[in-house]
Design a protein around this motif. Structure first.
Motif, PDB file in Angstrom:
ATOM      1  N   THR A 214      -2.172  -6.579   3.991  1.00 43.88           N
ATOM      2  CA  THR A 214      -2.666  -5.229   4.244  1.00 43.88           C
ATOM      3  C   THR A 214      -2.986  -4.526   2.929  1.00 43.88           C
ATOM      4  O   THR A 214      -3.060  -5.141   1.874  1.00 43.88           O
ATOM      5  N   ASP A 215      -3.144  -3.200   3.019  1.00 43.44           N
ATOM      6  CA  ASP A 215      -3.527  -2.405   1.853  1.00 43.44           C
ATOM      7  C   ASP A 215      -2.525  -2.524   0.719  1.00 43.44           C
ATOM      8  O   ASP A 215      -2.894  -2.432  -0.453  1.00 43.44           O
ATOM      9  N   ASP A 216      -1.257  -2.760   1.046  1.00 43.76           N
ATOM     10  CA  ASP A 216      -0.228  -2.868   0.005  1.00 43.76           C
ATOM     11  C   ASP A 216      -0.566  -3.984  -0.987  1.00 43.76           C
ATOM     12  O   ASP A 216      -0.539  -3.786  -2.205  1.00 43.76           O
ATOM     13  N   THR A 217      -0.877  -5.162  -0.456  1.00 44.02           N
ATOM     14  CA  THR A 217      -1.206  -6.299  -1.313  1.00 44.02           C
ATOM     15  C   THR A 217      -2.539  -6.081  -2.015  1.00 44.02           C
ATOM     16  O   THR A 217      -2.669  -6.341  -3.223  1.00 44.02           O
ATOM     17  N   ASP A 218      -3.537  -5.616  -1.277  1.00 40.81           N
ATOM     18  CA  ASP A 218      -4.852  -5.392  -1.869  1.00 40.81           C
ATOM     19  C   ASP A 218      -4.772  -4.441  -3.065  1.00 40.81           C
ATOM     20  O   ASP A 218      -5.371  -4.682  -4.120  1.00 40.81           O
ATOM     21  N   GLN A 219      -4.015  -3.354  -2.898  1.00 43.77           N
ATOM     22  CA  GLN A 219      -3.947  -2.364  -3.972  1.00 43.77           C
ATOM     23  C   GLN A 219      -3.065  -2.838  -5.126  1.00 43.77           C
ATOM     24  O   GLN A 219      -3.310  -2.477  -6.286  1.00 43.77           O
ATOM     25  N   ALA A 220      -2.054  -3.657  -4.832  1.00 46.21           N
ATOM     26  CA  ALA A 220      -1.266  -4.242  -5.915  1.00 46.21           C
ATOM     27  C   ALA A 220      -2.141  -5.152  -6.774  1.00 46.21           C
ATOM     28  O   ALA A 220      -2.012  -5.177  -8.010  1.00 46.21           O
ATOM     29  N   VAL A 221      -3.035  -5.890  -6.143  1.00 42.27           N
ATOM     30  CA  VAL A 221      -3.955  -6.752  -6.891  1.00 42.27           C
ATOM     31  C   VAL A 221      -4.882  -5.905  -7.767  1.00 42.27           C
ATOM     32  O   VAL A 221      -5.175  -6.272  -8.915  1.00 42.27           O
ATOM     33  N   ILE A 222      -5.312  -4.763  -7.256  1.00 42.87           N
ATOM     34  CA  ILE A 222      -6.146  -3.865  -8.065  1.00 42.87           C
ATOM     35  C   ILE A 222      -5.381  -3.408  -9.302  1.00 42.87           C
ATOM     36  O   ILE A 222      -5.911  -3.417 -10.423  1.00 42.87           O
TER      37      ILE A 222
ATOM     38  N   LEU B 157      10.559 -10.584   7.113  1.00 42.15           N
ATOM     39  CA  LEU B 157      10.675 -10.628   8.567  1.00 42.15           C
ATOM     40  C   LEU B 157      11.485  -9.455   9.106  1.00 42.15           C
ATOM     41  O   LEU B 157      11.095  -8.823  10.099  1.00 42.15           O
ATOM     42  N   LEU B 158      12.606  -9.147   8.474  1.00 39.20           N
ATOM     43  CA  LEU B 158      13.418  -8.034   8.955  1.00 39.20           C
ATOM     44  C   LEU B 158      12.660  -6.716   8.832  1.00 39.20           C
ATOM     45  O   LEU B 158      12.733  -5.867   9.719  1.00 39.20           O
ATOM     46  N   ALA B 159      11.930  -6.546   7.752  1.00 40.30           N
ATOM     47  CA  ALA B 159      11.136  -5.325   7.588  1.00 40.30           C
ATOM     48  C   ALA B 159      10.078  -5.224   8.677  1.00 40.30           C
ATOM     49  O   ALA B 159       9.828  -4.142   9.219  1.00 40.30           O
ATOM     50  N   ALA B 160       9.456  -6.360   9.007  1.00 40.24           N
ATOM     51  CA  ALA B 160       8.452  -6.357  10.073  1.00 40.24           C
ATOM     52  C   ALA B 160       9.072  -5.926  11.400  1.00 40.24           C
ATOM     53  O   ALA B 160       8.424  -5.256  12.218  1.00 40.24           O
ATOM     54  N   ASN B 161      10.318  -6.301  11.625  1.00 39.37           N
ATOM     55  CA  ASN B 161      10.989  -5.944  12.867  1.00 39.37           C
ATOM     56  C   ASN B 161      11.371  -4.467  12.950  1.00 39.37           C
ATOM     57  O   ASN B 161      11.766  -3.991  14.016  1.00 39.37           O
ATOM     58  N   LEU B 162      11.262  -3.751  11.846  1.00 38.10           N
ATOM     59  CA  LEU B 162      11.581  -2.321  11.860  1.00 38.10           C
ATOM     60  C   LEU B 162      10.491  -1.487  12.520  1.00 38.10           C
ATOM     61  O   LEU B 162      10.762  -0.450  13.115  1.00 38.10           O
ATOM     62  N   GLY B 163       9.227  -1.892  12.378  1.00 42.47           N
ATOM     63  CA  GLY B 163       8.140  -1.021  12.795  1.00 42.47           C
ATOM     64  C   GLY B 163       7.957   0.111  11.809  1.00 42.47           C
ATOM     65  O   GLY B 163       8.433   0.064  10.674  1.00 42.47           O
ATOM     66  N   GLY B 164       7.284   1.168  12.227  1.00 43.85           N
ATOM     67  CA  GLY B 164       6.967   2.263  11.308  1.00 43.85           C
ATOM     68  C   GLY B 164       6.010   1.786  10.243  1.00 43.85           C
ATOM     69  O   GLY B 164       5.044   1.077  10.532  1.00 43.85           O
ATOM     70  N   ASP B 165       6.265   2.140   8.993  1.00 48.15           N
ATOM     71  CA  ASP B 165       5.425   1.653   7.893  1.00 48.15           C
ATOM     72  C   ASP B 165       5.965   0.296   7.449  1.00 48.15           C
ATOM     73  O   ASP B 165       6.313   0.083   6.286  1.00 48.15           O
ATOM     74  N   SER B 166       6.009  -0.629   8.407  1.00 48.28           N
ATOM     75  CA  SER B 166       6.694  -1.906   8.194  1.00 48.28           C
ATOM     76  C   SER B 166       6.025  -2.771   7.147  1.00 48.28           C
ATOM     77  O   SER B 166       6.700  -3.521   6.438  1.00 48.28           O
ATOM     78  N   ASP B 167       4.697  -2.678   7.038  1.00 44.83           N
ATOM     79  CA  ASP B 167       4.043  -3.530   6.036  1.00 44.83           C
ATOM     80  C   ASP B 167       4.410  -3.104   4.623  1.00 44.83           C
ATOM     81  O   ASP B 167       4.590  -3.940   3.741  1.00 44.83           O
ATOM     82  N   THR B 168       4.574  -1.808   4.404  1.00 45.15           N
ATOM     83  CA  THR B 168       4.972  -1.330   3.082  1.00 45.15           C
ATOM     84  C   THR B 168       6.434  -1.651   2.788  1.00 45.15           C
ATOM     85  O   THR B 168       6.777  -2.074   1.676  1.00 45.15           O
ATOM     86  N   ILE B 169       7.296  -1.455   3.762  1.00 42.60           N
ATOM     87  CA  ILE B 169       8.708  -1.785   3.561  1.00 42.60           C
ATOM     88  C   ILE B 169       8.855  -3.271   3.263  1.00 42.60           C
ATOM     89  O   ILE B 169       9.610  -3.683   2.373  1.00 42.60           O
ATOM     90  N   ALA B 170       8.100  -4.105   3.985  1.00 37.89           N
ATOM     91  CA  ALA B 170       8.140  -5.553   3.746  1.00 37.89           C
ATOM     92  C   ALA B 170       7.544  -5.906   2.393  1.00 37.89           C
ATOM     93  O   ALA B 170       8.034  -6.810   1.714  1.00 37.89           O
ATOM     94  N   ALA B 171       6.471  -5.215   1.998  1.00 37.60           N
ATOM     95  CA  ALA B 171       5.851  -5.482   0.700  1.00 37.60           C
ATOM     96  C   ALA B 171       6.835  -5.203  -0.432  1.00 37.60           C
ATOM     97  O   ALA B 171       6.938  -5.981  -1.386  1.00 37.60           O
ATOM     98  N   ILE B 172       7.558  -4.094  -0.330  1.00 40.22           N
ATOM     99  CA  ILE B 172       8.512  -3.721  -1.374  1.00 40.22           C
ATOM    100  C   ILE B 172       9.709  -4.671  -1.382  1.00 40.22           C
ATOM    101  O   ILE B 172      10.072  -5.235  -2.425  1.00 40.22           O
ATOM    102  N   ALA B 173      10.321  -4.860  -0.216  1.00 37.71           N
ATOM    103  CA  ALA B 173      11.499  -5.738  -0.140  1.00 37.71           C
ATOM    104  C   ALA B 173      11.134  -7.166  -0.519  1.00 37.71           C
ATOM    105  O   ALA B 173      11.878  -7.847  -1.238  1.00 37.71           O
ATOM    106  N   GLY B 174       9.980  -7.629  -0.045  1.00 34.80           N
ATOM    107  CA  GLY B 174       9.552  -8.994  -0.354  1.00 34.80           C
ATOM    108  C   GLY B 174       9.242  -9.191  -1.820  1.00 34.80           C
ATOM    109  O   GLY B 174       9.557 -10.243  -2.396  1.00 34.80           O
ATOM    110  N   ALA B 175       8.644  -8.180  -2.451  1.00 39.02           N
ATOM    111  CA  ALA B 175       8.321  -8.282  -3.876  1.00 39.02           C
ATOM    112  C   ALA B 175       9.593  -8.374  -4.720  1.00 39.02           C
ATOM    113  O   ALA B 175       9.690  -9.191  -5.638  1.00 39.02           O
ATOM    114  N   ILE B 176      10.560  -7.526  -4.402  1.00 35.56           N
ATOM    115  CA  ILE B 176      11.804  -7.522  -5.179  1.00 35.56           C
ATOM    116  C   ILE B 176      12.581  -8.821  -4.957  1.00 35.56           C
ATOM    117  O   ILE B 176      13.034  -9.466  -5.917  1.00 35.56           O
ATOM    118  N   ALA B 177      12.720  -9.209  -3.688  1.00 34.98           N
ATOM    119  CA  ALA B 177      13.441 -10.453  -3.388  1.00 34.98           C
ATOM    120  C   ALA B 177      12.719 -11.651  -3.989  1.00 34.98           C
ATOM    121  O   ALA B 177      13.353 -12.585  -4.493  1.00 34.98           O
TER     122      ALA B 177
END
Length: 310
Positions: free
Chosen positions: A40-48, A252-272
């Motif tokens: 999603t936009d999280d990855t696209d903008q990180a690449v920018i 995966l756990l972030a995706a299961n949260l819903g809400g702004d799940s792609d951003t939460i997953a992007a942050i948690a996944g990047a750090i992990a």
């Protein structure tokens, strides 16, 4: 991607427990039409951000950043995508288009747009000189999120990634995020909002020793999963605490949260991912991401890493 803007209850109703890549449902107002494994936009903008750091020899030029973000959204619209700029970024870039100075455009940006795309800064720079590190974080925030809250959120993520890249443990990652976030909150235009540094520490304690489903409900109801930096950034750190820093399970756990799940997953996944390295991710998942999105991140990452040795 498939669960963004869904409620936690709807994620459970539709998916039960999300355990892998899924295509977006046709009724998702943001993701509709996106195939399984799409970023999603999280990855696209990180690449920018990463490309601008390389182009700018370690610096992000705010004018160029504004141009690149506007160009990205134009391309997304041309594709018929609804995955567009977030509220703070959109408002700031509209201001730039009207002629507002890029140094002033981001003074109201408090959402998580800066935090979701700051990972390349954490890859490129270490935190040994905290003020110099924050200067780099601020450069990536200024045009859209030049506020105490926006910078604090981005600083937490960048410091956590940087500490993981340097070989730090998960405990050290949390310590760096809490410390540098507190320093980041002294930068930018003041805006009212809960202290992100304190909320990261609290979020970790909140989910300690809880069953996963109970913990996810607790994150949803008490921490929050909205685009507000004070919610989504601490939520990502709560996910990290739950998974003990496992990158695939964090996503995966972030995706299961819903809400702004792609951003939460992007942050948690990047750090992990910074802590665990590429070997911490399933090979088939990595291949899917590369094939579906035509991602070529290894050479870009190698270029960012050269700044750590200068």
């Amino acid at each position: 991607m498939p669960t963004q803007v869904m409620s936690r209850a709807d994620v459970v109703r539709v998916y039960g427990t999300l355990s892998g890549f899924e295509p977006a449902r046709s009724d998702n107002p943001v993701s509709a039409g996106m195939p399984a494994g799409s970023v999603t936009d999280d990855t696209d903008q990180a690449v920018i951000v990463a490309r601008l750091l390389v182009e700018g020899d370690g610096h992000v030029d705010p004018r160029r950043f504004a141009e690149e973000l506007l160009s990205w959204e134009k391309e997304m619209k041309a594709k018929g995508s609804f995955d567009l700029l977030g509220p703070s970024t959109k408002a700031a870039l509209d201001a730039v288009t009207r002629g507002v100075d890029v140094k002033e455009a981001g003074k109201y940006g408090t959402t998580n747009g800066a935090a979701m795309r700051v990972t390349p800064v954490g890859i490129a720079f270490d935190t040994a000189d905290a003020e110099r590190f924050l200067d780099r974080v601020v450069e990536s925030c200024q045009v859209t999120h030049d506020t105490t809250v926006g910078i604090a959120g981005a600083a937490a993520v960048a410091a956590a990634v940087s500490t993981g890249i340097a070989g730090g443990s998960l405990d050290e990652v949390f310590e760096a995020a809490i410390t540098v976030s507190a320093a980041g909150a002294r930068r930018g235009h003041w805006t009212a909002g809960a202290d992100i540094s304190a909320r990261i520490a609290w979020a970790r304690e909140l989910v300690a020793d809880l069953d996963t489903a109970v913990a996810l409900d607790r994150i949803d109801s008490l921490i929050g999963t909205s685009v507000a930096s004070q919610e989504s950034v601490p939520a990502a750190f709560a996910v990290l605490a739950l998974t003990d820093g496992d990158p695939w399970r964090s996503a995966l756990l972030a995706a299961n949260l819903g809400g702004d799940s792609d951003t939460i997953a992007a942050i948690a996944g990047a750090i992990a991912g910074a802590v665990a390295g590429l070997s911490g991710l399933p090979g088939d998942a990595v291949r899917t991401l590369q094939e579906v999105n035509d991602l070529e991140l290894e050479s870009l990452t190698r270029q960012l890493l050269t700044y750590r040795t200068r």
